[in-house]
Scaffold this motif. Structure first.
Motif, mmCIF file in Angstrom:
data_model
loop_
_atom_site.group_PDB
_atom_site.id
_atom_site.type_symbol
_atom_site.label_atom_id
_atom_site.label_comp_id
_atom_site.label_asym_id
_atom_site.label_seq_id
_atom_site.Cartn_x
_atom_site.Cartn_y
_atom_site.Cartn_z
ATOM 1 N N GLN A 50 0.787 -15.896 -26.145
ATOM 2 C CA GLN A 50 -0.331 -15.947 -25.207
ATOM 3 C C GLN A 50 -1.085 -14.627 -25.282
ATOM 4 N N VAL A 51 -2.396 -14.717 -25.135
ATOM 5 C CA VAL A 51 -3.263 -13.543 -25.126
ATOM 6 C C VAL A 51 -4.036 -13.545 -23.818
ATOM 7 N N GLN A 52 -4.181 -12.367 -23.208
ATOM 8 C CA GLN A 52 -4.971 -12.217 -21.989
ATOM 9 C C GLN A 52 -5.833 -10.968 -22.092
ATOM 10 N N GLY A 53 -7.035 -11.054 -21.538
ATOM 11 C CA GLY A 53 -7.929 -9.900 -21.519
ATOM 12 C C GLY A 53 -9.357 -10.340 -21.323
ATOM 13 N N PRO A 54 -10.298 -9.403 -21.551
ATOM 14 C CA PRO A 54 -11.719 -9.747 -21.435
ATOM 15 C C PRO A 54 -12.076 -10.854 -22.421
ATOM 16 N N LYS A 55 -12.938 -11.768 -22.003
ATOM 17 C CA LYS A 55 -13.271 -12.941 -22.818
ATOM 18 C C LYS A 55 -13.722 -12.575 -24.234
ATOM 19 N N GLU A 56 -14.581 -11.554 -24.373
ATOM 20 C CA GLU A 56 -15.081 -11.181 -25.715
ATOM 21 C C GLU A 56 -13.924 -10.768 -26.615
ATOM 22 N N LYS A 57 -12.983 -9.996 -26.063
ATOM 23 C CA LYS A 57 -11.846 -9.516 -26.847
ATOM 24 C C LYS A 57 -10.896 -10.664 -27.186
ATOM 25 N N VAL A 58 -10.723 -11.596 -26.259
ATOM 26 C CA VAL A 58 -9.878 -12.763 -26.521
ATOM 27 C C VAL A 58 -10.482 -13.583 -27.661
ATOM 28 N N GLU A 59 -11.819 -13.714 -27.682
ATOM 29 C CA GLU A 59 -12.484 -14.447 -28.775
ATOM 30 C C GLU A 59 -12.253 -13.760 -30.120
ATOM 31 N N ILE A 60 -12.303 -12.425 -30.134
ATOM 32 C CA ILE A 60 -12.057 -11.667 -31.370
ATOM 33 C C ILE A 60 -10.625 -11.923 -31.842
ATOM 34 N N MET A 61 -9.689 -11.915 -30.894
ATOM 35 C CA MET A 61 -8.280 -12.136 -31.233
ATOM 36 C C MET A 61 -8.054 -13.558 -31.740
ATOM 37 N N LYS A 62 -8.726 -14.534 -31.129
ATOM 38 C CA LYS A 62 -8.602 -15.921 -31.593
ATOM 39 C C LYS A 62 -9.068 -16.031 -33.046
ATOM 40 N N ASN A 63 -10.178 -15.382 -33.352
ATOM 41 C CA ASN A 63 -10.703 -15.406 -34.714
ATOM 42 C C ASN A 63 -9.714 -14.739 -35.677
ATOM 43 N N TRP A 64 -9.112 -13.634 -35.235
ATOM 44 C CA TRP A 64 -8.129 -12.922 -36.055
ATOM 45 C C TRP A 64 -6.915 -13.825 -36.326
ATOM 46 N N LEU A 65 -6.433 -14.498 -35.282
ATOM 47 C CA LEU A 65 -5.271 -15.397 -35.434
ATOM 48 C C LEU A 65 -5.597 -16.581 -36.337
ATOM 49 N N ARG A 66 -6.843 -17.019 -36.303
ATOM 50 C CA ARG A 66 -7.291 -18.183 -37.067
ATOM 51 C C ARG A 66 -7.484 -17.845 -38.538
ATOM 52 N N SER A 67 -7.924 -16.606 -38.830
ATOM 53 C CA SER A 67 -8.360 -16.339 -40.199
ATOM 54 C C SER A 67 -7.837 -15.066 -40.861
ATOM 55 N N VAL A 68 -7.210 -14.150 -40.115
ATOM 56 C CA VAL A 68 -6.791 -12.889 -40.723
ATOM 57 C C VAL A 68 -5.270 -12.803 -40.829
ATOM 58 N N GLY A 69 -4.597 -12.602 -39.703
ATOM 59 C CA GLY A 69 -3.143 -12.516 -39.712
ATOM 60 C C GLY A 69 -2.633 -11.282 -40.438
ATOM 61 N N SER A 70 -1.396 -11.340 -40.896
ATOM 62 C CA SER A 70 -0.825 -10.210 -41.640
ATOM 63 C C SER A 70 -1.182 -10.356 -43.117
ATOM 64 N N PRO A 71 -1.150 -9.242 -43.848
ATOM 65 C CA PRO A 71 -1.573 -9.283 -45.261
ATOM 66 C C PRO A 71 -0.861 -10.327 -46.120
ATOM 67 N N MET A 72 0.423 -10.593 -45.838
ATOM 68 C CA MET A 72 1.164 -11.527 -46.685
ATOM 69 C C MET A 72 1.237 -12.938 -46.109
ATOM 70 N N SER A 73 0.608 -13.158 -44.963
ATOM 71 C CA SER A 73 0.678 -14.485 -44.345
ATOM 72 C C SER A 73 -0.326 -15.453 -44.963
ATOM 73 N N ARG A 74 -0.060 -16.738 -44.769
ATOM 74 C CA ARG A 74 -1.025 -17.770 -45.134
ATOM 75 C C ARG A 74 -1.192 -18.640 -43.895
ATOM 76 N N ILE A 75 -2.374 -18.617 -43.315
ATOM 77 C CA ILE A 75 -2.638 -19.377 -42.102
ATOM 78 C C ILE A 75 -3.243 -20.726 -42.467
ATOM 79 N N ASP A 76 -2.544 -21.802 -42.087
ATOM 80 C CA ASP A 76 -3.090 -23.142 -42.317
ATOM 81 C C ASP A 76 -4.013 -23.526 -41.162
ATOM 82 N N ARG A 77 -3.544 -23.268 -39.932
ATOM 83 C CA ARG A 77 -4.389 -23.530 -38.772
ATOM 84 C C ARG A 77 -3.823 -22.823 -37.565
#
Length: 98
Positions: A50-77
């Motif tokens: 779970q993530v909590q914080g200001p809406k703009e920052k939560v949106e940035i984190m959602k995008n990071w979880l969706r498309s960045v992750g750790s260098p060796m990870s592969r995010i399907d969804r």
């Protein structure tokens, strides 16, 4: 219409996200953005939390979880649920749960 500006969202990330430092990077990214919450591995090979914080920052984190992750990870969804406005933060920091 005034709002506290705090948002909470639950997430689950699917793909190759265990054993690739995904939790460590998620915790670091959350702290860097000034967010609070938690992250942990699940028994079925995903990472949840779970993530909590200001809406703009939560949106940035959602995008990071969706498309960045750790260098060796592969995010399907990434699946986000229970997104809602909250009056105050429920956690002190961003932590990894075991």
């Amino acid at each position: 219409m005034a709002s506290s500006g705090f948002w909470a969202v639950d997430y689950e990330v699917y793909g190759d996200v265990q054993g690739v430092f995904f939790r460590k990077y998620t915790e670091e990214q959350g702290r860097k953005l000034g967010l609070v919450g938690w992250v942990k591995n699940t028994a079925h090979g995903t990472v949840t939390g779970q993530v909590q914080g200001p809406k703009e920052k939560v949106e940035i984190m959602k995008n990071w979880l969706r498309s960045v992750g750790s260098p060796m990870s592969r995010i399907d969804r990434a699946v986000f649920s229970n997104e809602k406005e909250i009056t105050c933060l429920e956690f002190q920091s961003f932590t990894t749960k075991y």
